[in-house]
Design a protein around this motif. Structure first.
Motif, mmCIF file in Angstrom:
data_model
loop_
_atom_site.group_PDB
_atom_site.id
_atom_site.type_symbol
_atom_site.label_atom_id
_atom_site.label_comp_id
_atom_site.label_asym_id
_atom_site.label_seq_id
_atom_site.Cartn_x
_atom_site.Cartn_y
_atom_site.Cartn_z
ATOM 1 N N ASN A 13 37.264 11.687 -33.116
ATOM 2 C CA ASN A 13 37.717 10.910 -32.163
ATOM 3 C C ASN A 13 39.235 11.358 -32.124
ATOM 4 O O ASN A 13 40.118 10.859 -33.111
ATOM 5 C CB ASN A 13 37.576 9.270 -32.865
ATOM 6 C CG ASN A 13 38.365 8.237 -31.861
ATOM 7 O OD1 ASN A 13 38.816 7.493 -32.608
ATOM 8 N ND2 ASN A 13 38.613 8.431 -30.773
ATOM 9 N N TYR A 15 43.251 12.186 -30.543
ATOM 10 C CA TYR A 15 44.360 11.705 -29.831
ATOM 11 C C TYR A 15 45.337 12.685 -29.752
ATOM 12 O O TYR A 15 45.475 13.569 -30.503
ATOM 13 C CB TYR A 15 44.767 10.239 -30.674
ATOM 14 C CG TYR A 15 43.942 9.300 -30.539
ATOM 15 C CD1 TYR A 15 42.829 8.860 -31.661
ATOM 16 C CD2 TYR A 15 43.866 8.486 -29.440
ATOM 17 C CE1 TYR A 15 41.905 7.926 -31.298
ATOM 18 C CE2 TYR A 15 42.865 7.196 -29.358
ATOM 19 C CZ TYR A 15 42.091 7.210 -30.363
ATOM 20 O OH TYR A 15 40.966 6.168 -30.269
ATOM 21 N N ILE A 64 48.419 2.670 -30.427
ATOM 22 C CA ILE A 64 47.548 3.418 -29.920
ATOM 23 C C ILE A 64 47.440 2.793 -28.324
ATOM 24 O O ILE A 64 47.353 1.812 -28.194
ATOM 25 C CB ILE A 64 46.259 3.248 -30.623
ATOM 26 C CG1 ILE A 64 45.200 3.590 -29.743
ATOM 27 C CG2 ILE A 64 46.059 1.684 -30.844
ATOM 28 C CD1 ILE A 64 44.059 3.874 -29.769
ATOM 29 N N GLY A 72 45.821 -0.664 -27.400
ATOM 30 C CA GLY A 72 44.927 -1.170 -28.531
ATOM 31 C C GLY A 72 45.933 -2.043 -29.756
ATOM 32 O O GLY A 72 47.098 -1.644 -29.713
ATOM 33 N N ASN A 74 44.736 -1.588 -32.910
ATOM 34 C CA ASN A 74 44.694 -0.927 -34.229
ATOM 35 C C ASN A 74 43.536 0.190 -33.900
ATOM 36 O O ASN A 74 42.920 0.356 -32.955
ATOM 37 C CB ASN A 74 43.835 -1.918 -35.232
ATOM 38 C CG ASN A 74 43.962 -1.597 -36.615
ATOM 39 O OD1 ASN A 74 44.556 -0.600 -36.963
ATOM 40 N ND2 ASN A 74 43.598 -2.245 -37.463
ATOM 41 N N GLY A 76 41.411 2.974 -36.473
ATOM 42 C CA GLY A 76 40.981 3.312 -37.944
ATOM 43 C C GLY A 76 41.204 5.092 -37.920
ATOM 44 O O GLY A 76 41.744 5.391 -39.095
ATOM 45 N N ASN A 165 41.375 -5.629 -33.872
ATOM 46 C CA ASN A 165 40.639 -5.420 -32.329
ATOM 47 C C ASN A 165 39.282 -5.823 -32.440
ATOM 48 O O ASN A 165 38.579 -5.927 -33.496
ATOM 49 C CB ASN A 165 41.065 -4.037 -31.953
ATOM 50 C CG ASN A 165 40.214 -2.807 -32.956
ATOM 51 O OD1 ASN A 165 39.727 -3.237 -33.937
ATOM 52 N ND2 ASN A 165 40.064 -1.798 -32.745
ATOM 53 N N GLU A 216 33.757 2.424 -26.582
ATOM 54 C CA GLU A 216 35.192 2.017 -26.909
ATOM 55 C C GLU A 216 35.615 1.282 -25.628
ATOM 56 O O GLU A 216 35.701 1.841 -24.754
ATOM 57 C CB GLU A 216 36.118 3.133 -27.442
ATOM 58 C CG GLU A 216 35.825 3.461 -28.996
ATOM 59 C CD GLU A 216 37.024 3.914 -29.503
ATOM 60 O OE1 GLU A 216 38.369 3.627 -28.978
ATOM 61 O OE2 GLU A 216 36.860 4.754 -30.486
ATOM 62 N N ARG A 217 36.413 0.117 -26.024
ATOM 63 C CA ARG A 217 37.129 -0.458 -25.013
ATOM 64 C C ARG A 217 38.275 0.492 -24.548
ATOM 65 O O ARG A 217 38.846 1.100 -25.365
ATOM 66 C CB ARG A 217 37.868 -1.778 -25.546
ATOM 67 C CG ARG A 217 38.753 -2.269 -24.733
ATOM 68 C CD ARG A 217 39.269 -3.680 -25.262
ATOM 69 N NE ARG A 217 40.134 -3.520 -26.553
ATOM 70 C CZ ARG A 217 41.101 -4.511 -26.893
ATOM 71 N NH1 ARG A 217 40.991 -5.589 -26.778
ATOM 72 N NH2 ARG A 217 41.572 -4.102 -28.218
ATOM 73 N N THR A 227 37.740 1.492 -36.598
ATOM 74 C CA THR A 227 37.713 0.047 -36.861
ATOM 75 C C THR A 227 36.107 -0.376 -36.554
ATOM 76 O O THR A 227 35.884 -1.275 -37.110
ATOM 77 C CB THR A 227 38.694 -0.529 -35.789
ATOM 78 O OG1 THR A 227 38.487 0.051 -34.535
ATOM 79 C CG2 THR A 227 39.915 -0.395 -36.354
ATOM 80 N N GLY A 228 35.594 0.309 -35.780
ATOM 81 C CA GLY A 228 34.189 0.006 -35.244
ATOM 82 C C GLY A 228 33.320 -0.031 -36.577
ATOM 83 O O GLY A 228 32.432 -0.576 -36.594
HETATM 84 N N1 LIG Z 1 39.543 1.450 -28.214
HETATM 85 C C1 LIG Z 1 39.941 0.490 -29.377
HETATM 86 C C2 LIG Z 1 41.044 1.151 -29.906
HETATM 87 C C3 LIG Z 1 40.729 2.694 -30.625
HETATM 88 C C4 LIG Z 1 39.964 2.123 -32.035
HETATM 89 C C5 LIG Z 1 39.154 3.507 -32.412
HETATM 90 N N2 LIG Z 1 39.405 4.633 -31.717
HETATM 91 C C6 LIG Z 1 39.150 3.554 -34.020
HETATM 92 O O1 LIG Z 1 39.247 4.656 -34.560
HETATM 93 O O2 LIG Z 1 39.293 2.366 -34.310
HETATM 94 C C7 LIG Z 1 40.490 -0.650 -28.818
HETATM 95 O O3 LIG Z 1 40.998 -0.838 -27.535
HETATM 96 O O4 LIG Z 1 40.403 -1.758 -29.448
#
Ligand SMILES: N[C@H](CCC[C@H](N)C(=O)O)C(=O)O
Length: 285
Positions: A13, A15, A64, A72, A74, A76, A165, A216-217, A227-228
């Motif tokens: 994931n 960034y 983020i 977003g 949060n 993780g 989130n 993901e949103r 976070t998921g």
């Molecule tokens: N798409 C998520 C933000 C990134 C979360 C994800 N990449 C993680 O590692 O928690 C949202 O809009 O709430």
């Protein structure tokens, strides 16, 4: 515009990180910049943009932005990368420190082997379980646990959890049969979720092991979602599938995360954070 960046990822994931201790930009550029850098053809290629910034509430701050430019609250995987970067670049002096997010301030702890930070543990704080604070519409109960949910004449049971989130979690028999591409984009924008939602499909392997996929949103299918994974372990405990106060191994597409919903109410997440590259982004805005 020339922008120095670092590309990092948590289990795939990825960034693009911009260090605002080193440079400053107008607030208005971040949403369009996130869309630009994320593009694999005309940009760098990532799931979004993360800002590392000075904070008066914690030792360091994180913001983020998803691939579509939405912000977003949060992240993780992003938190573990920010922690690694902050320690390695001496933004913080100790291995344990705090990180400010839009959702809350979290406690990070970096693990170092031969002067290299390979793993990071984050105390993500307590999950949010009340419907109105997820947020999710509905009146049947003030939490959303194993609730019937119908979309496109497909009926499933939903458990909704926020880690700052929103997350919609659906348990499936076999992860390979999860309707990720069919229903992910539909559920993420469903009007029962006023702020949208991250969508997770989870297979229970044992009382200490889950298989996991995510839409993901704001970014679509990613290799991992920290976070998921945390929200999914909370949902699995609430549904009696896994053990409370035990490290649960969550198998994501990009690798394994270890998550514990401790008896003190806090959710702990442990996993890798890796640096891919650093460079200069030439942005013709
Ligand atoms: N798409 C998520 C933000 C990134 C979360 C994800 N990449 C993680 O590692 O928690 C949202 O809009 O709430």
């Amino acid at each position: 515009m020339e922008i120095t960046y670092i590309k990092m990822h948590g289990l795939g994931n990825s960034y693009i990180f911009v260090d605002l201790f080193q440079s400053n930009f107008d607030e208005s550029i971040f949403a369009p910049l996130a869309k630009s850098v994320s593009d694999v053809n005309t940009g760098i290629g990532s799931d979004g943009l993360i800002l590392i910034h000075p904070s008066d509430k914690a030792d360091v701050g994180m913001r983020i932005f998803n691939k579509d430019g939405s912000e977003g609250r949060n992240c993780g995987n992003g938190l573990r990368c920010v922690a690694k970067y902050a320690y390695q670049n001496r933004i913080v002096a100790n291995k344990a420190f705090t990180i400010e997010t839009k959702a809350n301030n979290v406690q990070a702890h970096v693990h170092e082997v031969n002067n290299y930070v390979d793993e990071v543990t984050i105390d993500m704080g307590e999950p949010i379980l009340t419907r109105n604070n997820i947020p999710m519409k509905g009146t049947s109960s003030d939490t959303v646990v194993n609730e019937p949910f119908t979309i496109d004449d497909k009926s499933m049971n939903i458990t909704a959890v926020s880690m700052g989130n929103p997350h919609a979690i659906f348990f499936v028999e076999k992860i390979e049969d999860a309707p990720l591409y069919e229903l992910g984009p539909r559920i993420t924008k469903d009007d029962r979720f006023p702020e949208g939602v991250n969508v997770e499909f989870v297979e229970v392997v044992s009382d200490t092991e889950l298989n996991f996929r995510v839409w993901e949103r704001g970014s679509g299918v990613t290799q991992a979602c920290g976070t998921g994974a945390c929200a999914s372990v909370v949902a699995a405990v609430l549904n009696g599938h896994v053990l409370r106060d035990k490290e649960i191994c969550v198998h994501l597409s990009g690798g394994d995360l270890y998550v514990k919903w401790a008896n003190d109410g806090h959710v702990w997440m442990r996993g890798r954070a890796d640096t891919t590259s650093t460079g200069m982004y030439y942005w013709n805005r």
